[in-house]
Write a protein that holds these residues in place. Structure first.
Motif, PDB file in Angstrom:
ATOM      1  N   LEU A 112     -37.437 -35.861  28.202  1.00 47.86           N
ATOM      2  CA  LEU A 112     -37.263 -36.369  29.557  1.00 47.86           C
ATOM      3  C   LEU A 112     -36.534 -37.703  29.579  1.00 47.86           C
ATOM      4  CD1 LEU A 112     -40.751 -35.464  31.083  1.00 47.86           C
ATOM      5  CD2 LEU A 112     -38.550 -34.383  31.573  1.00 47.86           C
ATOM      6  N   LEU A 113     -36.639 -38.485  28.526  1.00 47.74           N
ATOM      7  CA  LEU A 113     -35.912 -39.749  28.457  1.00 47.74           C
ATOM      8  C   LEU A 113     -34.480 -39.563  27.963  1.00 47.74           C
ATOM      9  CD1 LEU A 113     -38.588 -42.217  27.023  1.00 47.74           C
ATOM     10  CD2 LEU A 113     -37.913 -41.879  29.391  1.00 47.74           C
ATOM     11  N   LEU A 114     -34.259 -38.538  27.150  1.00 45.98           N
ATOM     12  CA  LEU A 114     -32.927 -38.314  26.592  1.00 45.98           C
ATOM     13  C   LEU A 114     -31.966 -37.728  27.623  1.00 45.98           C
ATOM     14  CD1 LEU A 114     -31.003 -38.144  24.105  1.00 45.98           C
ATOM     15  CD2 LEU A 114     -31.931 -35.855  23.717  1.00 45.98           C
ATOM     16  N   CYS A 115     -32.413 -36.734  28.373  1.00 51.30           N
ATOM     17  CA  CYS A 115     -31.513 -36.022  29.291  1.00 51.30           C
ATOM     18  C   CYS A 115     -30.882 -36.922  30.354  1.00 51.30           C
ATOM     19  CB  CYS A 115     -32.264 -34.858  29.937  1.00 51.30           C
ATOM     20  SG  CYS A 115     -32.657 -33.521  28.778  1.00 51.30           S
ATOM     21  N   PRO A 116     -31.632 -37.807  31.033  1.00 49.67           N
ATOM     22  CA  PRO A 116     -30.972 -38.702  31.998  1.00 49.67           C
ATOM     23  C   PRO A 116     -29.924 -39.599  31.357  1.00 49.67           C
ATOM     24  CG  PRO A 116     -33.337 -38.654  32.388  1.00 49.67           C
ATOM     25  CD  PRO A 116     -33.098 -37.949  31.092  1.00 49.67           C
ATOM     26  N   ARG A 117     -30.184 -40.042  30.125  1.00 52.37           N
ATOM     27  CA  ARG A 117     -29.204 -40.885  29.437  1.00 52.37           C
ATOM     28  C   ARG A 117     -27.911 -40.117  29.185  1.00 52.37           C
ATOM     29  NH1 ARG A 117     -27.336 -45.930  28.756  1.00 52.37           N
ATOM     30  NH2 ARG A 117     -26.498 -46.286  26.660  1.00 52.37           N
ATOM     31  N   ILE A 118     -28.033 -38.889  28.740  1.00 50.78           N
ATOM     32  CA  ILE A 118     -26.852 -38.060  28.487  1.00 50.78           C
ATOM     33  C   ILE A 118     -26.083 -37.810  29.783  1.00 50.78           C
ATOM     34  CG2 ILE A 118     -26.082 -35.802  27.693  1.00 50.78           C
ATOM     35  CD1 ILE A 118     -27.042 -37.593  25.452  1.00 50.78           C
ATOM     36  N   LEU A 119     -26.799 -37.540  30.871  1.00 49.36           N
ATOM     37  CA  LEU A 119     -26.144 -37.297  32.166  1.00 49.36           C
ATOM     38  C   LEU A 119     -25.393 -38.536  32.637  1.00 49.36           C
ATOM     39  CD1 LEU A 119     -25.626 -35.531  34.640  1.00 49.36           C
ATOM     40  CD2 LEU A 119     -27.807 -36.333  35.585  1.00 49.36           C
ATOM     41  N   ALA A 120     -26.006 -39.713  32.507  1.00 50.15           N
ATOM     42  CA  ALA A 120     -25.333 -40.938  32.940  1.00 50.15           C
ATOM     43  C   ALA A 120     -24.060 -41.183  32.139  1.00 50.15           C
ATOM     44  CB  ALA A 120     -26.292 -42.121  32.799  1.00 50.15           C
ATOM     45  N   LEU A 121     -24.101 -40.959  30.845  1.00 57.25           N
ATOM     46  CA  LEU A 121     -22.909 -41.146  30.017  1.00 57.25           C
ATOM     47  C   LEU A 121     -21.814 -40.144  30.377  1.00 57.25           C
ATOM     48  CD1 LEU A 121     -24.638 -41.711  26.551  1.00 57.25           C
ATOM     49  CD2 LEU A 121     -23.476 -43.435  27.935  1.00 57.25           C
ATOM     50  N   ALA A 122     -22.202 -38.891  30.633  1.00 59.73           N
ATOM     51  CA  ALA A 122     -21.213 -37.870  30.986  1.00 59.73           C
ATOM     52  C   ALA A 122     -20.575 -38.170  32.343  1.00 59.73           C
ATOM     53  CB  ALA A 122     -21.876 -36.492  31.002  1.00 59.73           C
ATOM     54  N   LEU A 123     -21.352 -38.647  33.301  1.00 53.34           N
ATOM     55  CA  LEU A 123     -20.801 -38.978  34.619  1.00 53.34           C
ATOM     56  C   LEU A 123     -19.834 -40.157  34.518  1.00 53.34           C
ATOM     57  CD1 LEU A 123     -23.897 -38.586  36.968  1.00 53.34           C
ATOM     58  CD2 LEU A 123     -21.925 -37.061  36.759  1.00 53.34           C
ATOM     59  N   PHE A 124     -20.193 -41.145  33.719  1.00 51.39           N
ATOM     60  CA  PHE A 124     -19.299 -42.287  33.536  1.00 51.39           C
ATOM     61  C   PHE A 124     -17.985 -41.844  32.890  1.00 51.39           C
ATOM     62  CE2 PHE A 124     -17.841 -46.057  31.141  1.00 51.39           C
ATOM     63  CZ  PHE A 124     -17.707 -46.950  32.197  1.00 51.39           C
ATOM     64  N   ALA A 125     -18.080 -40.945  31.903  1.00 48.90           N
ATOM     65  CA  ALA A 125     -16.861 -40.421  31.281  1.00 48.90           C
ATOM     66  C   ALA A 125     -16.058 -39.568  32.250  1.00 48.90           C
ATOM     67  CB  ALA A 125     -17.227 -39.606  30.038  1.00 48.90           C
ATOM     68  N   LEU A 126     -16.749 -38.937  33.186  1.00 51.47           N
ATOM     69  CA  LEU A 126     -16.059 -38.118  34.182  1.00 51.47           C
ATOM     70  C   LEU A 126     -15.181 -38.970  35.077  1.00 51.47           C
ATOM     71  CD1 LEU A 126     -15.950 -35.140  35.149  1.00 51.47           C
ATOM     72  CD2 LEU A 126     -17.727 -35.730  36.803  1.00 51.47           C
ATOM     73  N   LEU A 127     -15.626 -40.178  35.368  1.00 50.06           N
ATOM     74  CA  LEU A 127     -14.844 -41.081  36.213  1.00 50.06           C
ATOM     75  C   LEU A 127     -13.782 -41.816  35.405  1.00 50.06           C
ATOM     76  CD1 LEU A 127     -14.529 -42.261  39.058  1.00 50.06           C
ATOM     77  CD2 LEU A 127     -16.164 -44.044  38.415  1.00 50.06           C
ATOM     78  N   TRP A 128     -14.170 -42.357  34.252  1.00 51.99           N
ATOM     79  CA  TRP A 128     -13.245 -43.056  33.355  1.00 51.99           C
ATOM     80  C   TRP A 128     -13.353 -42.413  31.978  1.00 51.99           C
ATOM     81  CZ3 TRP A 128     -16.277 -46.703  36.389  1.00 51.99           C
ATOM     82  CH2 TRP A 128     -15.555 -47.256  37.434  1.00 51.99           C
ATOM     83  N   PRO A 129     -12.512 -41.447  31.664  1.00 57.03           N
ATOM     84  CA  PRO A 129     -12.637 -40.703  30.397  1.00 57.03           C
ATOM     85  C   PRO A 129     -12.648 -41.586  29.153  1.00 57.03           C
ATOM     86  CG  PRO A 129     -11.075 -39.624  31.871  1.00 57.03           C
ATOM     87  CD  PRO A 129     -11.427 -40.933  32.503  1.00 57.03           C
ATOM     88  N   TYR A 130     -11.929 -42.706  29.209  1.00 54.66           N
ATOM     89  CA  TYR A 130     -11.888 -43.579  28.041  1.00 54.66           C
ATOM     90  C   TYR A 130     -12.827 -44.779  28.191  1.00 54.66           C
ATOM     91  CZ  TYR A 130      -7.735 -40.826  27.041  1.00 54.66           C
ATOM     92  OH  TYR A 130      -6.874 -39.788  26.800  1.00 54.66           O
ATOM     93  N   GLY A 131     -13.639 -44.758  29.231  1.00 50.23           N
ATOM     94  CA  GLY A 131     -14.553 -45.870  29.447  1.00 50.23           C
ATOM     95  C   GLY A 131     -15.609 -45.984  28.369  1.00 50.23           C
ATOM     96  N   LEU A 132     -16.033 -44.832  27.837  1.00 52.51           N
ATOM     97  CA  LEU A 132     -17.055 -44.858  26.792  1.00 52.51           C
ATOM     98  C   LEU A 132     -16.538 -45.486  25.499  1.00 52.51           C
ATOM     99  CD1 LEU A 132     -18.897 -41.423  27.165  1.00 52.51           C
ATOM    100  CD2 LEU A 132     -19.598 -43.677  27.971  1.00 52.51           C
TER     101      LEU A 132
END
Length: 305
Positions: A112-132
């Motif tokens: 439950l703690l891992l999945c929200p973190r993964i979603l937040a990172l994927a959404l950020f990459a969706l907006l700025w692909p090279y932001g990560l």
């Protein structure tokens, strides 16, 4: 390590009996595999999980194989955390072994703690692909400095110790990992507060850049569900540490002290093991704030039992 453990296990199964040294060697390798599997899960599988979710969100469709891959990756990462924790628990006295209920709870709150973190990172990459490519080094460096300030003493040389700290910093980028002795309450509050704020900023950046989210409107309730999952995971973690942690069980009335437990185990354990995985034993001593079994009575974990 895996191939050696498989060959040794096959040889012991064919022989039908094992010497104390062979059993200790198998346990030694099993503990190393547990630690290496954890490192692999976060160095390799966790970034792949972010990439898979990013591709699914980018294309707007997920094939069944992608869905299976996402679920499998998340479960494998969480299972590696549980396997590592069980490996550490095997160095404690028998009465502190991880029960089935505690295993399920430990697995759930990590998931439950891992999945929200993964979603937040994927959404950020969706907006700025090279932001990560900017976000990861900054957060990794902060975690590396934090681990260094806490102090670790796992390896025998400075070079491998720095490599260990670097890998731990990668793990901390996604999930909690304890590296210092003593009570972890304050460190946990600092870490989860930081991770919650960081993930919230990543999600808020996506909302700010895509608002109003016409095509991705379904992701707004997904973000709300992710926040609830994270809070539920924190609640389950608190429940685990309040009722199921070995330190809590050791402090209950009637629990044997370290001397009594060591004397009681002396008659059961028999001769000292030929090999003891001192790395994992050190990690277990760091992770749990209760005395371990005496080294002369240590069975090198459950794999040798």
């Amino acid at each position: 390590r895996c191939l050696r453990a498989l060959r040794l296990g096959w040889r012991l199964w064919r022989a039908g009996a094992a010497s104390e040294r062979e059993r200790s060697l198998l346990a030694f390798q099993s503990h190393d595999i547990s630690l290496l599997r954890l490192a692999q899960s976060f160095v390799e599988n966790a970034p792949q999980l972010v990439l898979l979710l990013y591709v699914a969100l980018r294309t707007g469709q997920a094939e069944p194989a992608q869905g299976v891959g996402l679920c499998t990756a998340a479960l494998c990462i969480t299972w590696s955390l549980l396997d590592y924790h069980q490996s550490l628990r095997s160095f404690l006295q028998d009465k502190y072994e991880l029960s089935l209920g505690a295993s399920v709870l430990y697995f759930l709150w990590n998931l439950l703690l891992l999945c929200p973190r993964i979603l937040a990172l994927a959404l950020f990459a969706l907006l700025w692909p090279y932001g990560l490519l900017v976000h990861f080094p900054l957060v990794w460096l902060a975690m590396f400095l934090w681990v260094t300030l806490q102090g670790t003493d796992l390896m025998e040389a400075p070079g491998p110790e720095q490599l260990y700290r670097a890998v731990v910093a990668v793990v901390l980028y996604f999930s909690w990992f304890n590296v210092a002795e003593g009570r972890t309450l304050q460190r946990s509050i600092i870490y989860h507060g930081f991770m919650l704020a960081d993930s919230a900023l990543l999600a808020a950046s996506w909302l700010w850049g895509r608002w109003p989210p016409d095509e991705d409107a379904y992701l707004v309730p997904a973000l709300a569900a992710a926040l609830l999952c994270y809070l539920l995971g924190l609640a389950l973690r608190l429940a685990y540490y309040k009722w199921l942690h070995p330190r809590v069980r050791a402090q209950r009335p009637g629990a044997a002290d370290a001397v009594d437990a060591g004397d009681a185990a002396e008659g059961r354990a028999g001769p000292a093991p030929a090999l003891v995985n001192r790395r994992m034993r050190r990690l277990a001593q760091t992770h749990f704030s209760i005395p371990l079994q005496r080294e002369r009575n240590l069975l090198n974990g459950a794999a040798a039992a």
